[in-house]
Scaffold this motif. Structure first.
Motif, short mmCIF file in Angstrom:
data_model
loop_
_atom_site.label_atom_id
_atom_site.label_comp_id
_atom_site.label_asym_id
_atom_site.label_seq_id
_atom_site.Cartn_x
_atom_site.Cartn_y
_atom_site.Cartn_z
N HIS A 30 0.87 -1.07 0.14
CA HIS A 30 -0.10 -0.02 -0.06
C HIS A 30 0.94 1.51 -0.01
N ILE A 31 0.55 1.97 -0.80
CA ILE A 31 1.54 3.37 -1.06
C ILE A 31 1.07 4.25 -0.08
N GLY A 32 -0.20 4.55 0.17
CA GLY A 32 -0.80 5.62 0.96
C GLY A 32 -1.20 6.77 0.21
N ASP A 33 -0.24 7.12 -0.70
CA ASP A 33 -0.44 8.57 -1.33
C ASP A 33 -1.77 8.58 -2.26
N PRO A 34 -2.66 9.56 -1.86
CA PRO A 34 -3.79 9.45 -2.48
C PRO A 34 -3.75 9.98 -4.10
N LEU A 35 -3.69 8.94 -5.12
CA LEU A 35 -3.63 9.33 -6.45
C LEU A 35 -4.68 8.68 -7.41
N TYR A 36 -5.80 8.47 -6.54
CA TYR A 36 -6.94 7.82 -7.58
C TYR A 36 -8.22 8.88 -7.12
N TYR A 37 -8.93 9.35 -8.01
CA TYR A 37 -9.94 10.07 -7.91
C TYR A 37 -11.08 9.77 -8.19
N ARG A 38 -11.92 9.40 -7.28
CA ARG A 38 -13.25 8.76 -7.44
C ARG A 38 -14.48 9.63 -7.43
N LYS A 39 -15.16 9.53 -8.46
CA LYS A 39 -16.62 10.53 -8.34
C LYS A 39 -17.57 9.80 -7.67
N ARG A 40 -18.02 10.56 -6.72
CA ARG A 40 -19.40 9.86 -5.88
C ARG A 40 -20.41 10.21 -6.69
N GLU A 41 -21.44 9.14 -6.69
CA GLU A 41 -22.66 9.09 -7.49
C GLU A 41 -23.89 9.28 -6.70
N GLU A 42 -24.17 10.49 -6.66
CA GLU A 42 -25.43 10.97 -5.60
C GLU A 42 -26.87 10.21 -5.94
N SER A 43 -26.78 9.67 -7.32
CA SER A 43 -28.17 8.80 -7.26
C SER A 43 -28.62 7.67 -6.73
N ASP A 44 -27.31 6.98 -6.22
CA ASP A 44 -27.23 5.81 -5.56
C ASP A 44 -27.44 5.88 -3.97
N LEU A 45 -27.14 7.17 -3.56
CA LEU A 45 -27.18 7.42 -2.14
C LEU A 45 -28.31 7.76 -1.87
N ASN A 46 -29.28 8.32 -2.58
CA ASN A 46 -30.63 9.08 -2.30
C ASN A 46 -31.74 8.62 -2.95
N SER A 47 -31.60 7.11 -3.17
CA SER A 47 -32.82 6.65 -4.09
C SER A 47 -33.37 5.43 -3.39
N PRO A 48 -34.49 4.85 -3.96
CA PRO A 48 -35.27 3.62 -3.30
C PRO A 48 -34.04 2.42 -3.46
N MET A 49 -34.27 1.54 -2.71
CA MET A 49 -33.22 0.22 -2.62
C MET A 49 -34.09 -0.60 -3.69
N GLY A 50 -33.17 -1.32 -4.64
CA GLY A 50 -33.55 -2.22 -5.54
C GLY A 50 -32.90 -3.49 -5.54
N GLN A 51 -33.30 -4.39 -6.28
CA GLN A 51 -32.97 -5.81 -6.27
C GLN A 51 -31.12 -5.86 -6.78
#
Length: 325
Positions: A199-220
């Motif tokens: 594990h390098i430790g340095d933050p070198l990856y930028y991950r985009k948060r997907e708002e639609s998955d956080l504030n939506s009804p649960m599905g199969q």
């Protein structure tokens, strides 16, 4: 001069016109020179396919177009086309720092590892940095230690994109098709195959948060995460039985988040609603006895169990990698 190992970067693409160009440019802008980029357009219906074709004459790029079969199938197809000694599999919503591949390959070379991991930034709208994740975690781990860290989501988690893998780890391995949350259903098996992980430790990856998955009804699709979590428990019991408590914690943690989210946003169908509630009830007592559950997590479980759902809202972990894959 010894030739640098070839890294195959596999990029499945589906309807990512807003982020795709930045993602591809971040790959082509790597300081590490000996890599190939395999772009697999998985039946995009926006202009993503056109964006992909804009790079087809680049000497490091190969572009493939297929009918829509899902991200796991696109990854598996990319693996069949990869020539590299090492494999990187990225998400078309994300991007990487210019030095990421170079730092990962150097770490693997210097430590004799089969997997390298970097820290990452979680980004929001307009590429704002929301938080860093798994940073300052420089370490060299064997597979048992790495699995423990993954199960407890401490130094690393199931996200594939922030990792570089030796290609031999994918021998007779394919991502599970036709399902959601494929990272959580796959990464633990790859870690188990490796002798050493750095594990390098340095933050070198930028991950985009997907708002639609956080504030939506649960599905199969959400049930796949719970089923994969159950698979992990079975795999660990068979192959690493001394990590069973940690494996069960991961399952309970995901279940706790889903039960609280269900209370806030409901479910798209009665099947999903029934099984999330059923899994929760079945696991409640054993989760309360799990030594890795914090008091706040146990409090959330109790509140959900007695029906005081709204009080559980602050305890839902919306930054987990499991919210998207």
């Amino acid at each position: 001069m010894t030739k640098k190992p070839l890294i195959s970067v596999i990029l499945p693409v589906y309807n990512a016109k807003k982020t795709l160009k930045k993602c591809i440019e971040s790959i082509l802008g790597q300081k590490y020179s000996n890599f190939e980029l395999i772009i697999v357009d998985d039946g995009s219906t926006d202009v993503s396919d056109v964006i992909c074709d804009g790079y087809r004459f680049h000497p490091k790029v190969r572009v493939f177009h297929r009918r829509r079969q899902g991200e796991a199938s696109a990854r598996n197809f990319g693996l069949t086309k990869a020539n590299g000694d090492y494999i990187s599999i990225l998400d078309n919503h994300d991007w990487i720092a210019p030095e990421m591949l170079s730092e990962m390959q150097s770490a693997i070379r210097d430590t004799g590892s089969q997997i390298a991991v970097v820290g990452r930034y979680l980004t929001g709208d307009h590429e704002s940095i929301l938080m860093d994740q798994f940073t300052d975690n420089k370490a060299i781990l064997d597979n048992k230690m790495a699995l423990r860290e993954l199960l407890l989501e401490r130094r690393l988690d199931s996200l594939v994109g922030d990792k570089l893998f030796a290609s031999k780890l994918f021998n007779e391995f394919r991502f599970p098709t036709g399902r959601s949350h494929i990272d959580i259903g796959s990464t633990y098996k790859l870690l188990a195959r490796a002798n050493r992980i750095t594990h390098i430790g340095d933050p070198l990856y930028y991950r985009k948060r997907e708002e639609s998955d956080l504030n939506s009804p649960m599905g199969q699709r959400n049930l796949d995460l719970l089923l994969f979590s159950q698979d992990i428990v079975g795999f660990i019991k068979k192959n690493f039985p001394y990590l069973e408590s940690e494996a069960r914690y991961l399952y309970y943690h995901n279940l706790k988040n889903y039960r609280a989210q269900l209370s806030q946003y409901g479910a798209e169908d009665s099947y999903t609603n029934f099984w999330i509630k059923t899994y929760f009830k079945r696991s409640f007592l054993s989760a309360m006895l799990n030594r890795y559950f914090s008091l706040s997590e146990k409090a959330t479980m109790v509140l959900a169990r007695v029906g005081a759902y709204r009080l559980a809202r602050p305890s839902v972990d919306y930054y987990s990698v499991n919210s998207r894959k």
